[in-house]
Each structure stands twice: as structure tokens, then as C-alpha cells.
Design an enzyme around this catalytic site. Structure first.
Site, PDB file in Angstrom:
ATOM      1  N   MET A 252      -4.115   2.079  -2.336  1.00 39.54           N
ATOM      2  CA  MET A 252      -2.534   2.250  -3.037  1.00 39.54           C
ATOM      3  C   MET A 252      -1.825   1.291  -2.482  1.00 39.54           C
ATOM      4  O   MET A 252      -1.637   0.867  -1.251  1.00 39.54           O
ATOM      5  CB  MET A 252      -2.199   3.937  -2.766  1.00 39.54           C
ATOM      6  CG  MET A 252      -0.627   3.520  -3.889  1.00 39.54           C
ATOM      7  SD  MET A 252       1.151   3.033  -2.829  1.00 39.54           S
ATOM      8  CE  MET A 252       1.418   5.098  -2.200  1.00 39.54           C
TER       9      MET A 252
ATOM     10  N   HIS B  25       9.473  16.768  -2.752  1.00 44.69           N
ATOM     11  CA  HIS B  25      10.273  16.539  -4.393  1.00 44.69           C
ATOM     12  C   HIS B  25      10.722  17.090  -5.022  1.00 44.69           C
ATOM     13  O   HIS B  25      11.502  17.601  -5.064  1.00 44.69           O
ATOM     14  CB  HIS B  25       9.990  15.208  -4.668  1.00 44.69           C
ATOM     15  CG  HIS B  25      10.336  13.545  -3.271  1.00 44.69           C
ATOM     16  ND1 HIS B  25       9.603  13.080  -4.367  1.00 44.69           N
ATOM     17  CD2 HIS B  25      10.477  13.695  -2.569  1.00 44.69           C
ATOM     18  CE1 HIS B  25       9.263  11.318  -2.977  1.00 44.69           C
ATOM     19  NE2 HIS B  25      10.114  12.680  -2.351  1.00 44.69           N
TER      20      HIS B  25
ATOM     21  N   GLU C 285       7.085   7.657  -9.427  1.00 37.68           N
ATOM     22  CA  GLU C 285       7.034   8.877  -8.332  1.00 37.68           C
ATOM     23  C   GLU C 285       8.664   9.928  -8.536  1.00 37.68           C
ATOM     24  O   GLU C 285       9.515   8.939  -7.663  1.00 37.68           O
ATOM     25  CB  GLU C 285       6.893   8.801  -6.526  1.00 37.68           C
ATOM     26  CG  GLU C 285       7.218   9.149  -6.003  1.00 37.68           C
ATOM     27  CD  GLU C 285       6.865   8.608  -4.518  1.00 37.68           C
ATOM     28  OE1 GLU C 285       6.080   8.015  -4.144  1.00 37.68           O
ATOM     29  OE2 GLU C 285       7.410   9.127  -3.281  1.00 37.68           O
TER      30      GLU C 285
ATOM     31  N   ASP D 146       2.241  11.761   2.830  1.00 39.60           N
ATOM     32  CA  ASP D 146       3.756  10.814   2.672  1.00 39.60           C
ATOM     33  C   ASP D 146       4.172  12.018   3.314  1.00 39.60           C
ATOM     34  O   ASP D 146       5.323  12.784   2.811  1.00 39.60           O
ATOM     35  CB  ASP D 146       3.622  10.512   1.265  1.00 39.60           C
ATOM     36  CG  ASP D 146       5.689  10.044   1.704  1.00 39.60           C
ATOM     37  OD1 ASP D 146       5.884   9.296   2.709  1.00 39.60           O
ATOM     38  OD2 ASP D 146       5.705   9.759   0.245  1.00 39.60           O
TER      39      ASP D 146
ATOM     40  N   ASP E 113       9.729  15.369   4.787  1.00 40.47           N
ATOM     41  CA  ASP E 113       8.363  15.352   5.193  1.00 40.47           C
ATOM     42  C   ASP E 113       7.570  15.014   6.222  1.00 40.47           C
ATOM     43  O   ASP E 113       7.128  15.584   7.114  1.00 40.47           O
ATOM     44  CB  ASP E 113       9.167  13.173   5.321  1.00 40.47           C
ATOM     45  CG  ASP E 113       8.819  12.409   3.749  1.00 40.47           C
ATOM     46  OD1 ASP E 113       8.609  13.059   2.997  1.00 40.47           O
ATOM     47  OD2 ASP E 113       9.595  11.819   4.356  1.00 40.47           O
TER      48      ASP E 113
ATOM     49  N   ASP F  23       1.281  12.718  -3.544  1.00 39.60           N
ATOM     50  CA  ASP F  23       2.334  12.238  -2.152  1.00 39.60           C
ATOM     51  C   ASP F  23       1.502  14.244  -1.830  1.00 39.60           C
ATOM     52  O   ASP F  23       2.573  14.823  -1.964  1.00 39.60           O
ATOM     53  CB  ASP F  23       3.399  12.166  -2.439  1.00 39.60           C
ATOM     54  CG  ASP F  23       3.269  10.350  -1.913  1.00 39.60           C
ATOM     55  OD1 ASP F  23       2.095   9.763  -2.452  1.00 39.60           O
ATOM     56  OD2 ASP F  23       4.247   9.917  -1.942  1.00 39.60           O
TER      57      ASP F  23
ATOM     58  N   HIS G 195       3.873  -0.063   1.353  1.00 41.13           N
ATOM     59  CA  HIS G 195       4.971  -1.123   0.827  1.00 41.13           C
ATOM     60  C   HIS G 195       4.965  -2.882   1.320  1.00 41.13           C
ATOM     61  O   HIS G 195       4.207  -2.765   2.537  1.00 41.13           O
ATOM     62  CB  HIS G 195       6.925  -0.727   1.439  1.00 41.13           C
ATOM     63  CG  HIS G 195       7.027   0.348   1.229  1.00 41.13           C
ATOM     64  ND1 HIS G 195       5.694   1.794   2.372  1.00 41.13           N
ATOM     65  CD2 HIS G 195       7.094   1.311   0.318  1.00 41.13           C
ATOM     66  CE1 HIS G 195       7.361   2.936   1.590  1.00 41.13           C
ATOM     67  NE2 HIS G 195       7.547   2.904   0.530  1.00 41.13           N
TER      68      HIS G 195
ATOM     69  N   LYS H 145      11.664  11.544  -7.546  1.00 39.97           N
ATOM     70  CA  LYS H 145      13.212  12.533  -6.458  1.00 39.97           C
ATOM     71  C   LYS H 145      13.962  13.066  -6.746  1.00 39.97           C
ATOM     72  O   LYS H 145      14.367  11.977  -7.569  1.00 39.97           O
ATOM     73  CB  LYS H 145      12.663  12.268  -5.180  1.00 39.97           C
ATOM     74  CG  LYS H 145      13.277  11.836  -3.908  1.00 39.97           C
ATOM     75  CD  LYS H 145      13.219  11.161  -2.877  1.00 39.97           C
ATOM     76  CE  LYS H 145      14.067  12.251  -1.216  1.00 39.97           C
ATOM     77  NZ  LYS H 145      13.205  11.104  -0.549  1.00 39.97           N
TER      78      LYS H 145
ATOM     79  N   GLU I  23       5.648  14.303  -5.336  1.00 38.49           N
ATOM     80  CA  GLU I  23       4.689  14.755  -4.445  1.00 38.49           C
ATOM     81  C   GLU I  23       5.596  16.272  -4.011  1.00 38.49           C
ATOM     82  O   GLU I  23       6.388  16.724  -4.244  1.00 38.49           O
ATOM     83  CB  GLU I  23       6.070  13.919  -3.277  1.00 38.49           C
ATOM     84  CG  GLU I  23       5.930  13.869  -2.121  1.00 38.49           C
ATOM     85  CD  GLU I  23       6.867  12.889  -0.782  1.00 38.49           C
ATOM     86  OE1 GLU I  23       6.989  11.586  -1.353  1.00 38.49           O
ATOM     87  OE2 GLU I  23       7.840  13.621  -0.342  1.00 38.49           O
TER      88      GLU I  23
ATOM     89  N   ASP J 257       5.852  -2.998   4.561  1.00 40.90           N
ATOM     90  CA  ASP J 257       5.229  -2.641   5.913  1.00 40.90           C
ATOM     91  C   ASP J 257       4.982  -3.264   6.801  1.00 40.90           C
ATOM     92  O   ASP J 257       4.278  -2.754   8.071  1.00 40.90           O
ATOM     93  CB  ASP J 257       4.558  -0.913   5.952  1.00 40.90           C
ATOM     94  CG  ASP J 257       5.496  -0.089   4.566  1.00 40.90           C
ATOM     95  OD1 ASP J 257       6.465   0.421   5.544  1.00 40.90           O
ATOM     96  OD2 ASP J 257       4.497   0.585   3.801  1.00 40.90           O
TER      97      ASP J 257
ATOM     98  N   ASP K 195      15.599  16.227   2.478  1.00 41.95           N
ATOM     99  CA  ASP K 195      13.721  15.353   2.739  1.00 41.95           C
ATOM    100  C   ASP K 195      13.244  15.527   3.916  1.00 41.95           C
ATOM    101  O   ASP K 195      12.854  14.752   4.447  1.00 41.95           O
ATOM    102  CB  ASP K 195      14.369  14.087   1.868  1.00 41.95           C
ATOM    103  CG  ASP K 195      12.901  13.460   1.963  1.00 41.95           C
ATOM    104  OD1 ASP K 195      11.220  14.082   1.817  1.00 41.95           O
ATOM    105  OD2 ASP K 195      12.591  12.286   1.549  1.00 41.95           O
TER     106      ASP K 195
HETATM  107  C1  GCO Z   1      10.435   8.833  -0.177  1.00 43.38           C
HETATM  108  C2  GCO Z   1       9.189   8.481  -0.553  1.00 43.38           C
HETATM  109  C3  GCO Z   1       8.626   7.244  -0.534  1.00 43.38           C
HETATM  110  C4  GCO Z   1       7.832   6.915  -0.993  1.00 43.38           C
HETATM  111  C5  GCO Z   1       7.126   5.238  -0.802  1.00 43.38           C
HETATM  112  C6  GCO Z   1       6.262   5.076  -1.940  1.00 43.38           C
HETATM  113  O1  GCO Z   1      10.704  10.544  -0.047  1.00 43.38           O
HETATM  114  O2  GCO Z   1      11.122   8.445   0.952  1.00 43.38           O
HETATM  115  O3  GCO Z   1       8.244   9.719  -0.707  1.00 43.38           O
HETATM  116  O4  GCO Z   1       7.711   7.738   0.708  1.00 43.38           O
HETATM  117  O5  GCO Z   1       6.409   8.336  -2.027  1.00 43.38           O
HETATM  118  O6  GCO Z   1       8.237   5.176  -0.780  1.00 43.38           O
HETATM  119  O7  GCO Z   1       6.732   4.660  -2.668  1.00 43.38           O
HETATM  120 MN    MN Z   2       6.405   9.832  -1.901  1.00 41.62          MN
HETATM  121 MN    MN Z   3       8.916  11.836  -0.377  1.00 41.62          MN
END
Ligand code: GCO
Ligand code: MN
Ligand code: MN
Length: 389
Positions: free
Chosen positions: A90, A222, A183, A289, A259, A247, A56, A185, A219, A59, A257
Site C-alpha cells: 500500500m 478513528h 480512510e 497504523d 494510535d 488500519d 507516504h 476520521k 481505522e 516517508d 488520536d
Molecule cells: C492518522 C491516519 C494516518 C493515515 C495515513 C495513511 O490518523 O494520522 O490514520 O496514519 O492512515 O496517513 O493514509
Molecule cells: Mn490510519
Molecule cells: Mn489514525
């Protein structure tokens, strides 16, 4: 640990700077690890065998930095990319962290916020392109609502469409070699996020001015949060030529969430996903991700990153084994029956075909007598994954 599963740049593994850089903050507790400098992540990930990092805008360049500060940060970062031969395939915009985005960015009720989001994204696209990005991701982190009374529903779709149309025109006008990936979610951080699944995104894309340059970034976590089969969404996107990015992570269904490290939770789902991407020789990045458990220190972060890649490569090896297993393939050729003359009749409509179709006595009760042997097939798959085949 065997060398066979040592990641190499040609495996095209990438990590978001925000993934290994996640300091373990959550709604109930403060950060548990020091912030890792982006240049340090570049070095460590390259040593682990990754191809590149994604980011981002914030970041790398903290929100509110001056142009001079940005130049200095970008210069150092480019040097690190160069030193360690790492790429940035990306990039994306942080449109969710600053309080100004508390009601969303492109779908905020405040026109000033919508315009600011567009300005921030234009600048962030320039940064991404400068670093070599070919894919630009849009994750609508706060594009959603808790209070449905607050917004006129169709406006939110229109505003989001206008933003993507504006930005794709900008990219074309600049002559950038950049494609967009949307993307989805279902929720978190908003109570509900608009266009909550990859399927919703796939339809929305068809309504855009330059739909050919817009695809999806599905993702694992998600779609799993939404109770869906991730692979099925990925297959549909791929078949529509819309799988621009992916992702990879893991997730327990019905939770926040999480991850999780790729392959740490749903081994069979991860296996069929890897098998699909590899069987199709999908050319995109294998992007992770996810982040390390909050229990970990920095060493745990690198264990996490190495684990994502290693599991992917193990599953890739298993996929090859599956494709070469004579019991599995023999059973599959029985299960996946073929009937050329029938397939000709149903493939396209014509007067003759409909007549031929009507003339057949299918004897459905007879067809229904035979089982499909999927119990046997699935057990073979499980045994292969458990390592005894
Ligand atoms: C999340 C998202 C993010 C995006 C990222 C790139 O659930 O926080 O998956 O990690 O993928 O902002 O766009
Ligand atoms: Mn993501
Ligand atoms: Mn995510």
C-alpha cells in the site's frame, strides 16, 4: 514466549514506515527518539516476521527532493526490500504536513493548492506503483474545517469527487493494477474532517465515476473516536465488497488520536474484529497504523511492533477456540434460531407471500416472554478471553 505466536510473512502483517518511524513528537513536546531510516525499519520488521511496509511519498523521499535524490533513495530502498524479501502493498500521499496544506488539499479554498495536491498525488501514485503497491489510500488529514463560514459546503464534496475521478482515470489510463481505499476520521488534525466515518465514505464512493475501483480503509481508532462500533462498520464495508484495506490499532473513546498498540485497550472489540477477518478468510493485509508510547526508546518501538502482531495471532487462536467450544457453539445454535417456512415468506415480496404473512397469528406477547441468554454467552466469551476455558 511461545513459538505458536511467532509472526510469519504468510500472516500478511504490514506496518506504515510512519508508524515505527514515529519519533514521539506531540503538540506539547519534541521528538524523543532519533528518526529511524526506512531501510532499517525494513530490516527490523522483516526480522520480526512482517510481510511488508507501507508508506507516504515523504516517508521515503523528503518533500522537495530533486529527481536525482529521489532515484538514489528509491534505489537503496528497493535494495533493502529485495535483501529482506519485504513488500510494499500500500502507498499513500502526505497531503497534510507541509504548511501549504493548512486549509486542506483537494478541498482547500485555493485552486492552486488543489491542483498542487493532484500533481503531488499523481507523482506519489507513480512511486507507489514502482514499489509494487496494489492499494492506494486516501486519508484526508486536513480535508476539513474549523470555520464553517469559510467554505461553500457542497463544493468540498465536489472537489474531492473530481480529484478521485481524475486520479482513477489516470490509473486506468496508465494501465496500473491499483485500487483506491478511502480512510475516514472524524477530527484531528482539523477541528472537523469532512466525511468523518466509514459510513459517509461508503456513500460517497457510490457517487464516483469508477466506484468499482474505490473501497474503504477503516481505522479502529478513528471509528472509536467517533464513538462508533468499529466492527459494525467493517462488516458493512465487507458485505458491500468495499473492504479494500484496514488500519489496526487501539484507542480509548473520547480522547485525542492515540494510535495505541493493537489490542492494548479494547480486548473484546479486537477479538471480534480478528474473529471476523479470520472467519471470512479476508484476503487483505493486516496493516498496523499505530505507534509506540512516547516513553519508549528504539527497543520499545520493536517491542510495540512485535506486540501488535503477537496479540493478533493470540486473538486468532482464541477465535478458533471460540469456534470449537462446544458450550459456546451449543448455546449459539439455540440463540440463532431458524425457521425455514417463515424465511421463505419474508425473503421476497409476492402476492401470496404477503397474504401468507397476514394470515399468521404471531402471538408477540408469548414470543417476548423468552430471554436471549446473551448474559451467559458473553460470560463464556469473557472467560475464554481470560484464558480459563
Ligand atoms: C492518522 C491516519 C494516518 C493515515 C495515513 C495513511 O490518523 O494520522 O490514520 O496514519 O492512515 O496517513 O493514509
Ligand atoms: Mn490510519
Ligand atoms: Mn489514525
Amino acid at each position: 514466549m511461545s513459538n505458536l505466536f511467532q509472526p510469519k510473512p504468510e500472516d500478511q502483517f504490514t506496518f506504515g514506515l510512519w508508524t515505527v518511524g514515529n519519533p514521539g513528537r506531540d503538540p506539547f513536546g519534541d521528538q524523543v527518539r532519533p528518526i529511524i531510516k526506512p531501510t532499517h525499519s525494513v530490516r527490523k520488521l522483516s526480522q520480526l516476521g512482517a510481510y511488508g511496509v507501507n508508506l507516504h511519498d515523504n516517508d521515503l523521499v523528503p518533500f522537495g527532493s530533486s529527481a536525482r535524490e529521489q532515484d538514489q533513495i528509491v534505489k537503496e530502498f528497493k535494495q533493502a526490500l529485495n535483501d529482506y524479501n519485504m513488500k510494499v502493498p500500500m502507498a499513500t500521499t502526505n497531503l497534510f504536513f507541509h504548511p501549504v496544506f493548512r486549509d486542506g488539499a483537494f478541498t482547500s479554498n485555493n485552486p492552486k493548492v488543489r491542483a498542487f495536491a493532484l500533481q503531488k498525488t499523481v507523482r506519489s501514485i507513480n512511486l507507489g506503483v514502482e514499489l509494487g503497491a496494489k492499494i492506494y489510500v486516501f486519508w484526508g488529514g486536513r480535508e476539513g474545517a474549523e470555520v464553517d463560514a469559510s467554505k461553500n459546503g457542497p463544493d468540498t464534496v465536489k472537489w474531492f469527487r473530481e480529484a478521485i475521478n481524475f486520479l482513477s482515470e489516470y490509473v486506468v489510463d496508465q494501465g496500473y493494477d491499483l485500487r483506491f481505499a478511502l480512510e475516514a476520521k472524524p477530527n484531528e488534525p482539523r477541528g472537523d474532517i469532512y466525511m468523518p466515518t466509514t459510513g459517509h465514505m461508503l456513500h460517497f464512493i457510490e457517487t464516483l465515476d469508477r466506484s468499482e475501483m474505490v473501497g474503504v480503509n477503516p481505522e479502529f481508532a478513528h471509528e472509536t473516536m467517533a464513538g462508533l462500533n468499529f466492527l459494525h462498520g467493517v462488516i458493512q464495508a465487507y458485505e458491500a465488497d468495499k473492504l479494500f484495506h484496514i488500519d489496526l490499532n487501539d484507542q480509548k473513546m473520547g480522547r485525542f488520536d492515540q494510535d495505541l498498540r493493537f489490542g492494548s485497550e479494547n480486548i473484546k472489540a479486537a477479538f471480534f474484529l480478528v474473529k471476523f477477518l479470520e472467519d471470512m478468510k479476508w484476503s487483505g493485509m493486516r496493516h498496523f497504523d499505530a505507534h509506540a508510547y512516547r516513553t519508549e526508546d528504539e527497543q520499545g518501538v520493536w517491542d510495540f511492533a512485535a506486540g501488535c502482531m503477537r496479540t493478533y495471532l493470540i486473538l486468532k487462536e482464541k477465535a478458533q477456540q471460540f469456534n470449537e467450544d462446544s458450550d459456546i457453539q451449543g448455546l449459539l445454535s439455540e440463540i440463532q434460531q431458524q425457521d425455514e417456512s417463515l424465511e421463505k415468506i419474508v425473503a421476497t415480496y409476492s402476492n401470496e407471500n404477503v397474504e401468507a404473512l397476514q394470515a399468521i397469528d404471531f402471538q408477540p406477547d408469548k414470543i417476548a416472554e423468552k430471554g436471549h441468554a446473551y448474559e451467559k454467552l458473553d460470560q463464556l466469551t469473557v472467560e475464554l478471553l481470560l484464558g480459563i476455558r
